[in-house]
Design an enzyme around this catalytic site. Structure first.
Site, short mmCIF file in Angstrom:
data_model
loop_
_atom_site.label_atom_id
_atom_site.label_comp_id
_atom_site.label_asym_id
_atom_site.label_seq_id
_atom_site.Cartn_x
_atom_site.Cartn_y
_atom_site.Cartn_z
N CYS A 135 -21.36 0.87 -10.46
CA CYS A 135 -20.56 1.53 -9.44
C CYS A 135 -20.50 3.04 -9.67
O CYS A 135 -20.61 3.84 -8.72
CB CYS A 135 -19.15 0.95 -9.39
SG CYS A 135 -18.21 1.07 -10.94
N ASP B 98 0.80 -1.22 0.00
CA ASP B 98 0.00 0.00 0.00
C ASP B 98 0.84 1.28 0.00
O ASP B 98 0.69 2.12 -0.87
CB ASP B 98 -0.94 -0.01 1.21
CG ASP B 98 -1.98 1.09 1.13
OD1 ASP B 98 -2.46 1.38 0.02
OD2 ASP B 98 -2.33 1.66 2.17
N CYS C 37 -19.19 1.59 -3.80
CA CYS C 37 -18.89 1.14 -5.16
C CYS C 37 -18.48 -0.33 -5.22
O CYS C 37 -18.50 -0.94 -6.29
CB CYS C 37 -17.81 2.02 -5.79
SG CYS C 37 -16.19 1.91 -4.99
N CYS D 158 -15.47 4.14 2.60
CA CYS D 158 -16.78 4.00 1.95
C CYS D 158 -16.73 2.76 1.08
O CYS D 158 -15.77 2.56 0.33
CB CYS D 158 -17.08 5.24 1.11
SG CYS D 158 -18.64 5.13 0.19
N CYS E 106 -22.09 5.91 -6.92
CA CYS E 106 -21.18 6.71 -6.10
C CYS E 106 -21.93 7.88 -5.48
O CYS E 106 -22.54 8.69 -6.20
CB CYS E 106 -20.01 7.22 -6.95
SG CYS E 106 -18.84 8.23 -6.00
N CYS F 161 -14.24 11.84 -3.10
CA CYS F 161 -14.43 10.45 -2.67
C CYS F 161 -14.62 10.41 -1.16
O CYS F 161 -13.76 10.87 -0.40
CB CYS F 161 -13.22 9.61 -3.08
SG CYS F 161 -13.28 7.92 -2.46
N CYS G 214 -21.18 -3.77 -6.78
CA CYS G 214 -20.54 -4.48 -7.90
C CYS G 214 -21.13 -5.88 -8.05
O CYS G 214 -21.11 -6.68 -7.10
CB CYS G 214 -19.03 -4.57 -7.66
SG CYS G 214 -18.16 -5.50 -8.94
N CYS H 53 -21.10 -2.47 -17.87
CA CYS H 53 -21.67 -2.19 -16.55
C CYS H 53 -21.14 -0.87 -15.99
O CYS H 53 -19.93 -0.62 -16.00
CB CYS H 53 -21.34 -3.33 -15.59
SG CYS H 53 -21.97 -3.08 -13.91
#
Length: 392
Positions: A204, A144, A253, A250, A208, A224, A257, A201
């Site tokens: 998402c 990360d 999204c 959050c 949002c 976001c 899916c 698709c």
């Protein structure tokens, strides 16, 4: 990237790759993939456009070359290894919000042990496994906070594809996965990259809450909610209303899916949630000291920014719930907390809740508040209450 590996060496590394793949589940790794260590040239151009449009969060590695060139993380890299571990998406027996005892919610990415620690443990075990077989191997592990793009490495290594929601989506585990990567001097045979499987698709993007997904795979971080809940400053009225009762992150999204439908993973013991920690009562959060916060939440990824964002978000949630029982506590924060952001946000919440007690606290604060931004929030809250009176 050229290599002088002899034919017998190629056979050895191909066999080692399969040994690693077979060992991965025992090491706590749910999916693993291998890729070349060539620079991510196309990604660099995407990141440049992203920066030019002002969509960055500020949490990323600022050097775009480091984010796209493995050779800047390890000299003469030969391959990349992408690893994924699956985490749960459903909370067993979730505690419920009740009037006077409302709760916030922490995103699934912060359930269980801090995923940075969980990934590092597994990647350290993988690194040891490799070095037992190739003692002179050079390996650089990243989780990360590393320079390289986790999603780009995962896609090239065939672990998942980059979804329109900016998450890596794996066919087996959905997007409920943590990602890490290893840059290595070993020339493993690469896996086949996964191509986009989102098709037409746009669920998402449509779902949002703030329109932060400005296009397929394009995120305006400043809008976001996941990013906003991790900031430390004032939040706009619009975004505070959209935050709802989210304390950290959050999941919207990912929840919507279709690939994630019915997927919930309970096989990683250290990643399972403690219901009272991931859906905590809001009011007790406001009276926690730093020490108490660290003791209670310090082992969660959500604690990385400290207690201030969590407490601010708890204030926002109480305002969105219009919890009248919280007025005395919010008034105390408004009048006595030493942090302007908490005072100003409490003013907003009191303006949302309304009532004589809230109004009196706001009027008193208006006379004493010295911080310009907090003072503006107090005036706005009083104006909102006055407007409510006129409409009544």
């Amino acid at each position: 990237m050229e290599t002088t590996t002899a034919p017998d060496d190629r056979e050895f590394y191909a066999k080692l790759k399969e040994e690693i793949r077979d060992a991965a589940p025992k090491l706590g790794i749910d999916k693993i993939g291998f890729a070349s260590a060539e620079p991510f040239g196309e990604l660099k151009q995407i990141l440049l456009r992203h920066r030019e449009q002002g969509y960055e969060s500020g949490f990323e590695e600022p050097d775009l070359d480091k984010r796209t060139d493995p050779a800047l993380s390890l000299e003469r890299p030969q391959s990349l290894i992408s690893v994924a571990i699956a985490y749960p998406s459903k909370l067993p027996n979730p505690p419920k919000s009740e009037p006077g005892a409302y709760r916030g919610i922490v995103s699934r990415s912060s359930w269980g042990e801090d995923y940075h620690k969980a990934l590092r443990k597994r990647m350290a075990a993988l690194e040891s496994f490799i070095k037992e077989r190739v003692p002179d191997a050079r390996i650089e592990s990243m989780v990360d906070t590393g320079a390289l793009s986790d999603r780009a490495v995962a896609q090239r290594a065939g672990v998942g594809w980059s979804g329109k929601n900016c998450a890596t989506i794996t066919p087996e585990w959905g997007s409920w996965v943590y990602l890490g990567e290893l840059v290595t001097s070993i020339p493993f045979p690469p896996d086949r990259p996964l191509t986009d499987q989102c098709g037409d698709c746009t669920i998402c993007i449509d779902a949002c809450p703030t329109g932060a997904l400005v296009g397929p795979g394009q995120l305006n971080s400043s809008r976001c909610i996941s990013f906003v809940t991790q900031t430390k400053g004032f939040v706009s009225d619009e975004l505070m209303r959209k935050i709802g009762n989210r304390l950290y992150g959050c999941d919207t999204c990912q929840i919507v899916c279709p690939v994630n439908k019915g997927k919930n993973w309970t096989h990683q013991p250290d990643l399972q949630p403690e219901p009272e920690k991931v859906k905590p009562l809001l009011k007790p959060l406001l009276t926690m000291s730093n020490k108490q916060f660290r003791e209670r939440y310090g082992d969660m990824a959500a604690s990385w920014r400290g207690r201030k964002p969590i407490q601010r978000n708890a204030v926002i949630a109480l305002g969105n719930f219009r919890d009248a029982s919280a007025v005395p506590l919010l008034s105390d924060v408004l009048l006595h907390d030493d942090r302007p952001v908490l005072r100003g946000t409490s003013a907003w919440a009191l303006g949302r809740i309304g009532g004589a007690e809230a109004r009196e606290a706001l009027k008193e604060a208006e006379r004493t508040e010295a911080d310009p931004e907090a003072a503006e929030r107090i005036r706005e809250a009083l104006a909102q209450l006055a407007g409510n009176d006129e409409r009544a």
